[in-house]
Design a protein around this motif. Structure first.
Motif, mmCIF file in Angstrom:
data_model
loop_
_atom_site.group_PDB
_atom_site.id
_atom_site.type_symbol
_atom_site.label_atom_id
_atom_site.label_comp_id
_atom_site.label_asym_id
_atom_site.label_seq_id
_atom_site.Cartn_x
_atom_site.Cartn_y
_atom_site.Cartn_z
ATOM 1 N N THR A 181 0.815 -1.221 0.000
ATOM 2 C CA THR A 181 0.000 0.000 0.000
ATOM 3 C C THR A 181 0.844 1.264 0.000
ATOM 4 O O THR A 181 0.300 2.363 -0.147
ATOM 5 C CB THR A 181 -0.933 0.032 1.216
ATOM 6 O OG1 THR A 181 -0.153 0.117 2.420
ATOM 7 C CG2 THR A 181 -1.808 -1.217 1.283
ATOM 8 N N ALA A 182 2.159 1.122 0.159
ATOM 9 C CA ALA A 182 3.023 2.302 0.217
ATOM 10 C C ALA A 182 3.151 2.944 -1.162
ATOM 11 O O ALA A 182 3.217 2.254 -2.185
ATOM 12 C CB ALA A 182 4.408 1.915 0.742
ATOM 13 N N ARG A 183 3.190 4.277 -1.162
ATOM 14 C CA ARG A 183 3.345 5.011 -2.410
ATOM 15 C C ARG A 183 4.335 6.148 -2.203
ATOM 16 O O ARG A 183 4.033 7.143 -1.542
ATOM 17 C CB ARG A 183 1.999 5.587 -2.880
ATOM 18 C CG ARG A 183 0.933 4.543 -3.219
ATOM 19 C CD ARG A 183 1.312 3.764 -4.460
ATOM 20 N NE ARG A 183 0.252 2.823 -4.860
ATOM 21 C CZ ARG A 183 0.212 1.546 -4.480
ATOM 22 N NH1 ARG A 183 1.186 1.045 -3.691
ATOM 23 N NH2 ARG A 183 -0.766 0.768 -4.900
ATOM 24 N N SER A 184 5.525 5.985 -2.733
ATOM 25 C CA SER A 184 6.480 7.086 -2.730
ATOM 26 C C SER A 184 5.926 8.176 -3.650
ATOM 27 O O SER A 184 5.010 7.932 -4.448
ATOM 28 C CB SER A 184 7.829 6.605 -3.266
ATOM 29 O OG SER A 184 7.704 6.273 -4.637
ATOM 30 N N PRO A 185 6.461 9.383 -3.591
ATOM 31 C CA PRO A 185 5.984 10.425 -4.506
ATOM 32 C C PRO A 185 6.048 10.002 -5.975
ATOM 33 O O PRO A 185 5.129 10.292 -6.745
ATOM 34 C CB PRO A 185 6.906 11.609 -4.204
ATOM 35 C CG PRO A 185 7.273 11.424 -2.754
ATOM 36 C CD PRO A 185 7.414 9.938 -2.590
ATOM 37 N N LEU A 186 7.121 9.319 -6.366
ATOM 38 C CA LEU A 186 7.244 8.903 -7.760
ATOM 39 C C LEU A 186 6.181 7.861 -8.111
ATOM 40 O O LEU A 186 5.526 7.948 -9.166
ATOM 41 C CB LEU A 186 8.638 8.344 -8.016
ATOM 42 C CG LEU A 186 8.984 8.011 -9.476
ATOM 43 C CD1 LEU A 186 10.467 8.184 -9.717
ATOM 44 C CD2 LEU A 186 8.567 6.584 -9.853
ATOM 45 N N ILE A 187 6.009 6.869 -7.255
ATOM 46 C CA ILE A 187 5.009 5.833 -7.529
ATOM 47 C C ILE A 187 3.600 6.417 -7.495
ATOM 48 O O ILE A 187 2.739 6.036 -8.302
ATOM 49 C CB ILE A 187 5.162 4.661 -6.538
ATOM 50 C CG1 ILE A 187 6.485 3.931 -6.802
ATOM 51 C CG2 ILE A 187 3.989 3.692 -6.647
ATOM 52 C CD1 ILE A 187 6.805 2.833 -5.814
ATOM 53 N N ALA A 188 3.363 7.378 -6.621
ATOM 54 C CA ALA A 188 2.046 8.038 -6.584
ATOM 55 C C ALA A 188 1.775 8.757 -7.905
ATOM 56 O O ALA A 188 0.650 8.721 -8.427
ATOM 57 C CB ALA A 188 1.977 9.010 -5.415
ATOM 58 N N ARG A 189 2.799 9.420 -8.458
ATOM 59 C CA ARG A 189 2.612 10.084 -9.744
ATOM 60 C C ARG A 189 2.333 9.067 -10.848
ATOM 61 O O ARG A 189 1.495 9.294 -11.722
ATOM 62 C CB ARG A 189 3.849 10.917 -10.103
ATOM 63 C CG ARG A 189 3.963 12.211 -9.320
ATOM 64 C CD ARG A 189 4.961 13.172 -9.952
ATOM 65 N NE ARG A 189 6.331 12.674 -9.907
ATOM 66 C CZ ARG A 189 7.063 12.350 -10.962
ATOM 67 N NH1 ARG A 189 6.547 12.465 -12.180
ATOM 68 N NH2 ARG A 189 8.299 11.936 -10.827
ATOM 69 N N ALA A 190 3.027 7.944 -10.794
ATOM 70 C CA ALA A 190 2.802 6.905 -11.786
ATOM 71 C C ALA A 190 1.394 6.323 -11.656
ATOM 72 O O ALA A 190 0.735 6.049 -12.673
ATOM 73 C CB ALA A 190 3.850 5.808 -11.643
ATOM 74 N N GLU A 191 0.944 6.154 -10.438
ATOM 75 C CA GLU A 191 -0.414 5.617 -10.246
ATOM 76 C C GLU A 191 -1.463 6.597 -10.756
ATOM 77 O O GLU A 191 -2.455 6.195 -11.376
ATOM 78 C CB GLU A 191 -0.665 5.284 -8.779
ATOM 79 C CG GLU A 191 -2.028 4.652 -8.543
ATOM 80 C CD GLU A 191 -2.088 3.846 -7.271
ATOM 81 O OE1 GLU A 191 -2.492 2.666 -7.326
ATOM 82 O OE2 GLU A 191 -1.743 4.406 -6.212
ATOM 83 N N ASP A 192 -1.267 7.872 -10.513
ATOM 84 C CA ASP A 192 -2.183 8.881 -11.055
ATOM 85 C C ASP A 192 -2.214 8.804 -12.590
ATOM 86 O O ASP A 192 -3.281 8.900 -13.204
ATOM 87 C CB ASP A 192 -1.760 10.283 -10.615
ATOM 88 C CG ASP A 192 -2.037 10.554 -9.144
ATOM 89 O OD1 ASP A 192 -2.820 9.788 -8.530
ATOM 90 O OD2 ASP A 192 -1.462 11.534 -8.607
#
Length: 363
Positions: A60-71
């Motif tokens: 469930t963790a989302r680094s800033p980079l992974i969060a941008r990729a998920e968006d």
């Protein structure tokens, strides 16, 4: 039920969209398909997320980079569905459910860890259509490999098309997987090894174009037989299935600094031979191999599979299927099965303890 399936595979080239009519068991009809490519900038972000995802210990963790990729993944899938509906004169009310696979950035079933980015709840809110997502986690939590998920759909396709048994259905994406359907319609499925990933990565490094079109480069090269013999004694190929692989399990640099053509030939032969070794786990070898996915467009790869299998090899199109959109169709099918509580995975497909359903439903 009319369902849309969405697939963004390990090749990270774009979003496949497919419409399917099904009750979750029989296939009642195929609808139109659509493709929304990723831009090079989008692909670069996804590649960075894949690298960063390798370090995750909390799914469930989302680094800033992974969060941008998920968006990005969520937005791209939403855009793909909206364009698909508009192009085909459909409304949101026409669709019963959307099956979202998401983009895999980590698959480590031995650690009960699998991560597909793509926000199912956000997609549901934007589209106004029920969404089923996170298809793999329930299987992994129950002791399965979480892959492959498509075998039950392969069997439904084979039933509809009345294909002969024993049958092998091969999907060649970044990783290759096989569904072996026995004479009694029993299933055995697993990842066979590398698919297009090594070839694409090699061509990307050497030519700047991440594909060997029609296998033309490999056809001009000479495979390194000594290296192939060494590669094929890797413990993975002898391991009893079910089993699955991460895209990064093998690296294209294993061929060293050889000529571009020879490296492509070696990696293509490696893919073909590892696929055909799947038949070693059947009591009776397949009389027909149906190849789907991006690898079905590689004539050299198809020829090598036929040479190794000593059996008929046909593409999905040859039998009336869609090689390019089969996995998107599968996730439409799986979404309906999920909504009905039908099993998605089985002991003989993922190693799960008993047949179980899966997917998270956002209604």
């Amino acid at each position: 039920m009319r369902a849309i399936g969405l697939m963004s595979g390990t090749s990270m080239d774009g979003v496949d969209v497919a419409l399917l009519d099904t009750d979750g068991e029989a296939i009642d009809g195929f609808g139109p398909t659509f493709y929304r490519p990723y831009s090079e900038a989008e692909r670069a972000l996804l590649r960075d997320a894949l690298k960063e995802g390798a370090n995750l210990t909390d799914r469930t963790a989302r680094s800033p980079l992974i969060a941008r990729a998920e968006d990005l993944v969520t937005r791209a899938h939403a855009e793909a569905v909206e364009l698909f509906l508009e192009t085909n004169g459909l409304t949101r009310a026409d669709i019963g459910v959307v099956g979202l696979h998401g983009q895999t950035i980590l698959h480590r079933p031995e650690r009960a860890l699998t991560v597909q980015i793509g926000d199912g709840a956000a997609l549901r809110q934007r589209l106004g259509i029920p969404v089923v997502h996170d298809f793999r986690q329930a299987d992994v939590e129950a002791g399965g490999q979480g892959a492959p998920l498509v075998p039950v759909f392969h069997r439904a396709l084979a039933d509809q098309t009345a294909l002969p048994r024993p049958l092998a259905v091969v999907n060649i994406g970044g990783v290759a997987n096989v569904t072996l359907i026995g004479a009694g319609n029993e299933l055995l499925a697993f990842d066979t090894g590398p698919g297009n990933a090594l070839i694409d990565d090699w061509m990307g490094d050497r030519t700047g174009t991440a594909v060997d079109t029609d296998g033309a480069t490999a056809a001009r090269g000479r495979p390194d037989e000594a290296l192939l013999a060494w590669l094929l004694v890797h413990p993975y190929f002898a391991r009893t299935p079910p089993k699955s692989l991460d895209r990064s399990a093998f690296a294209h640099r294993i061929v060293g600094t050889v000529a571009t053509e020879d490296g492509a030939a070696t990696l293509t032969a490696f893919t073909a031979r590892s696929i055909v070794r799947a038949a070693d786990f059947m009591r009776v070898r397949p009389i027909l191999w149906v190849v789907c996915g991006g690898g079905a467009r590689n004539a050299t790869l198809l020829r090598l599979i036929a040479d190794c299998a000593r059996a008929e090899v046909r593409t999905g199109e040859d039998v009336g299927w869609s090689s390019d959109f089969l996995e998107a169709q599968a996730f439409a099918y799986l979404a309906v099965r999920s909504m009905k509580g039908l099993p998605l995975t089985f002991p003989s497909t993922t190693g799960v303890r008993e047949p179980i359903t899966g997917g998270v439903i956002v209604d």
